[in-house]
Motif scaffolding. Structure first.
Motif, PDB file in Angstrom:
ATOM      1  N   GLU A  81      -0.495   2.179   9.892  1.00  0.00           N
ATOM      2  CA  GLU A  81      -1.470   2.657   8.908  1.00  0.00           C
ATOM      3  C   GLU A  81      -0.947   2.416   7.498  1.00  0.00           C
ATOM      4  OE1 GLU A  81      -2.363   6.942   7.525  1.00  0.00           O
ATOM      5  OE2 GLU A  81      -3.671   6.617   9.257  1.00  0.00           O
ATOM      6  N   ASP A  82      -1.825   1.937   6.600  1.00  0.00           N
ATOM      7  CA  ASP A  82      -1.438   1.611   5.227  1.00  0.00           C
ATOM      8  C   ASP A  82      -0.205   0.714   5.207  1.00  0.00           C
ATOM      9  OD1 ASP A  82      -3.441   2.738   3.773  1.00  0.00           O
ATOM     10  OD2 ASP A  82      -2.370   4.573   3.286  1.00  0.00           O
ATOM     11  N   SER A  83      -0.249  -0.332   5.969  1.00  0.00           N
ATOM     12  CA  SER A  83       0.892  -1.229   6.100  1.00  0.00           C
ATOM     13  C   SER A  83       0.578  -2.574   5.436  1.00  0.00           C
ATOM     14  CB  SER A  83       1.192  -1.447   7.583  1.00  0.00           C
ATOM     15  OG  SER A  83       2.196  -2.401   7.760  1.00  0.00           O
ATOM     16  N   TYR A 138      -8.247   6.266  -6.472  1.00  0.00           N
ATOM     17  CA  TYR A 138      -7.228   6.613  -5.480  1.00  0.00           C
ATOM     18  C   TYR A 138      -6.422   7.854  -5.854  1.00  0.00           C
ATOM     19  CZ  TYR A 138      -8.220   1.666  -4.810  1.00  0.00           C
ATOM     20  OH  TYR A 138      -8.851   0.454  -4.657  1.00  0.00           O
ATOM     21  N   LYS A 185       0.849  -1.184   0.000  1.00  0.00           N
ATOM     22  CA  LYS A 185       0.000   0.000   0.000  1.00  0.00           C
ATOM     23  C   LYS A 185       0.891   1.242   0.000  1.00  0.00           C
ATOM     24  CE  LYS A 185      -3.318  -2.519   2.891  1.00  0.00           C
ATOM     25  NZ  LYS A 185      -3.925  -2.591   4.243  1.00  0.00           N
ATOM     26  N   PRO A 186       0.349   2.422  -0.342  1.00  0.00           N
ATOM     27  CA  PRO A 186      -1.012   2.728  -0.790  1.00  0.00           C
ATOM     28  C   PRO A 186      -1.210   2.437  -2.259  1.00  0.00           C
ATOM     29  CG  PRO A 186       0.239   4.744  -0.550  1.00  0.00           C
ATOM     30  CD  PRO A 186       1.143   3.633  -0.097  1.00  0.00           C
ATOM     31  N   ASN A 207       3.788  -0.652   3.722  1.00  0.00           N
ATOM     32  CA  ASN A 207       3.754   0.564   2.931  1.00  0.00           C
ATOM     33  C   ASN A 207       4.961   0.645   2.001  1.00  0.00           C
ATOM     34  OD1 ASN A 207       4.198   3.576   2.407  1.00  0.00           O
ATOM     35  ND2 ASN A 207       2.191   3.558   3.401  1.00  0.00           N
TER      36      ASN A 207
END
Length: 554
Positions: A362-364, A428, A310-311, A366
């Motif tokens: 978060e968003d891992s 996105y 991600k992202p 990444n």
């Protein structure tokens, strides 16, 4: 390979790398992400007024949503906008150009690693590994995607690699001027990407530690002093709450699951079991387990070749951060290291590279925060190319087969990137925001009031950037956005997803235009009402991103 020919080849590789990072840069990646347009508008604002769009004069940080990103990229983008104007190409050019220029510090860095390993006498080894790594960087999907996306980390990587090269020159020749150059360049990277402030001292410690035995006397003292200086600057930066802003948002220390274990699980042990609770659910063990879990994900197949990275805005549909052939070359290069046929420093630095990313959840996993992994992976891949080429009898056949598959992998990537991503990625990348800005510029004078949603992102920077608003005037109104709904000229920005639900019940102006987010068309119950007309702005996949409602018949 002769010196002249090797440098001709280096130039050719750079031209190819530059082509793949600049070709259709203004069109691909599709859309213009919120992070990109903020770079463009703030660079333009600073160029015109000396202030960002929040009124900060030559600030080192920019606060989007409490993240306080370093503003180095704003200042680096100013010359590009001055030359090429307010457009996607101008904003993306600095990171794409420095992504291509990364070829040069990588070239010198790999040669220095090989010199320090005492392999000067094996010219074939040096040039095969060096140009193998350069070729892999040139066509690396991971590196191309990030470089083309207005990315601070691509710029920081260029600086960090250049700093690493001068550090290696110091370790090889023991001349202080190289160490001074290394320190200056390392510190410059601190102004572009938060993670560099953690990784640079770690890279320096790992590199100096790896070559510690080759140092003596004053060289050791100077090397230690360099580590201290880098660490002190990292500490000084960390004292500023703004420098910790983004980390505070995404770190494992603030992760809800971690906090749940620390606060709830000790009570679940039951009364009288304080020792057991502290043994299993203390901060050290909980944080350590979560760090190990996150760290391990960056070496998993799910991250490297599957779809877990991600992202999404930095990914290409159907392609992992590494191609299958890159993974094979990585494994082969690791075999060469284990058999002591190649220096192990790139492996050591590869193990260090995901540490900042592993401290976040978060968003891992990444691919942006772990971007520094790619360079060491590709150097090890260069080892793999040489290792395969030296199998007795079959070496050349193996190498030709692998390189052929590598080219086929790259062709597949290009096809997915230029053909299919425009259909799969628009959700996105704020596709439609630029189109909305241009549309409003055409029709704004026809309305007394225009009410705009701020879903999925506040459209003000696209409107300001693509219509060349005067930053001095526009930003005086835009600073009001922190307090809620705000307006400038006849534009009124609201936090409502579907402002048309109420705007037309008792319109306070004669000519009104309302911009809704997607999903409001059937809910607004405006279809069929006398005098109400609509227009839709679509993403490249055909889905709706904005709906424009008007009580003026076109």
């Amino acid at each position: 390979m002769k010196f002249f020919n090797s440098h001709k080849l280096l130039t050719l590789i750079f031209v190819i790398a530059l082509f793949f990072r600049l070709y259709r840069l203004g069109e691909i990646p599709v859309g213009f992400h919120a992070d990109e347009v903020r770079v463009g508008w703030n660079a333009y604002s600073i160029m015109k007024t000396g202030m960002d769009d929040r009124g900060n004069r030559f600030s080192l940080y920019y606060n989007t949503f409490g993240d306080y990103r370093p503003t180095g990229i704003f200042y680096l983008t100013i010359p590009s906008i001055f030359i090429f104007g307010n457009n996607e190409f101008a904003v993306r050019l600095p990171s794409a150009l420095l992504g291509a220029l990364t070829i040069f510090p990588l070239f010198f860095l790999v040669r220095e690693v090989i010199r320090l390993a005492g392999r000067n006498s094996t010219r074939n080894y040096s040039e095969t590994v060096t140009f193998g790594a350069l070729a892999l960087l040139t066509i690396s999907p991971w590196h191309i995607n990030v470089s083309r996306s207005t990315s601070e980390v691509a710029i920081a990587m260029f600086l960090v690699l250049l700093g690493m090269y001068f550090l290696l020159r110091f370790l090889n020749q023991k001349e202080r001027k190289f160490l001074l150059a290394s320190l200056v360049i390392f510190l410059a990277s601190y102004f572009f990407y938060h993670s560099a402030r953690i990784l640079v001292p770690l890279f320096a410690v790992a590199t100096i530690g790896y070559y510690w035995k080759s140092l003596a006397g004053n060289s050791r003292k100077i090397a230690i002093l360099a580590i201290v200086i880098l660490s002190v600057f990292t500490f000084l930066f960390s004292l500023d709450a703004r420098a910790r802003g983004r980390f505070s948002q995404v770190s494992i220390f603030n992760d809800l699951n971690v906090q749940h274990e620390l606060s709830k699980m000790p009570y679940e042990e039951g009364p009288g079991k304080v020792f057991i609770a502290r043994l299993f659910h203390n901060k050290l063990s909980v944080y350590a387990r979560r760090f190990v879990e996150e760290y391990g994900r960056y070496f998993s197949s799910d991250f490297l070749i599957s779809k877990e990275a991600k992202p999404a805005r930095y990914k290409t549909v159907g392609v992992g951060v590494l191609t299958y052939v890159e993974l094979v070359l990585l494994i082969t290069g690791l075999v060469a290291i284990v058999q002591r046929k190649a220096p192990a420093l790139p492996l050591l630095l590869l193990l260090v590279a995901p540490i900042p990313a592993a401290l976040t959840t978060e968003d891992s996993p990444n691919l942006h925060r772990s971007f520094f992994m790619v360079i060491w992976i590709l150097i090890i891949g260069g080892y793999g190319i040489f290792y395969l080429s030296n199998f007795k009898n079959w070496g050349k056949i193996f190498l030709k087969g692998v390189l052929s598959l590598l080219v086929l992998n790259f062709i597949f990537y290009l096809h997915m990137y230029y053909v299919h991503d425009k259909v799969h990625a628009p959700l996105y990348r704020n596709v439609g925001a630029r189109e909305l800005a241009i549309k409003l510029e055409e029709i704004q004078k026809n309305y007394d009031k225009i009410i705009l949603t701020n879903i999925p992102d506040d459209p003000y920077p696209w409107i300001a950037f693509f219509t060349n608003r005067d930053p001095l005037l526009f930003n005086k109104d835009a600073v009001k956005r922190e307090k809620g709904d705000w307006g400038t000229e006849n534009l009124y920005f609201t936090g409502l997803r579907c402002p048309s639900r109420d705007a037309f019940t008792k319109p306070d102006v004669e000519k009104l235009l309302v911009v809704d987010a997607d999903g409001c068309y059937s809910e607004s119950n405006l279809r069929g009402k006398q005098g109400i007309t609509t227009e839709r702005i679509l993403r490249t996949d055909g889905t709706e991103v904005y709906v424009l409602w008007s009580n003026v018949v076109p």
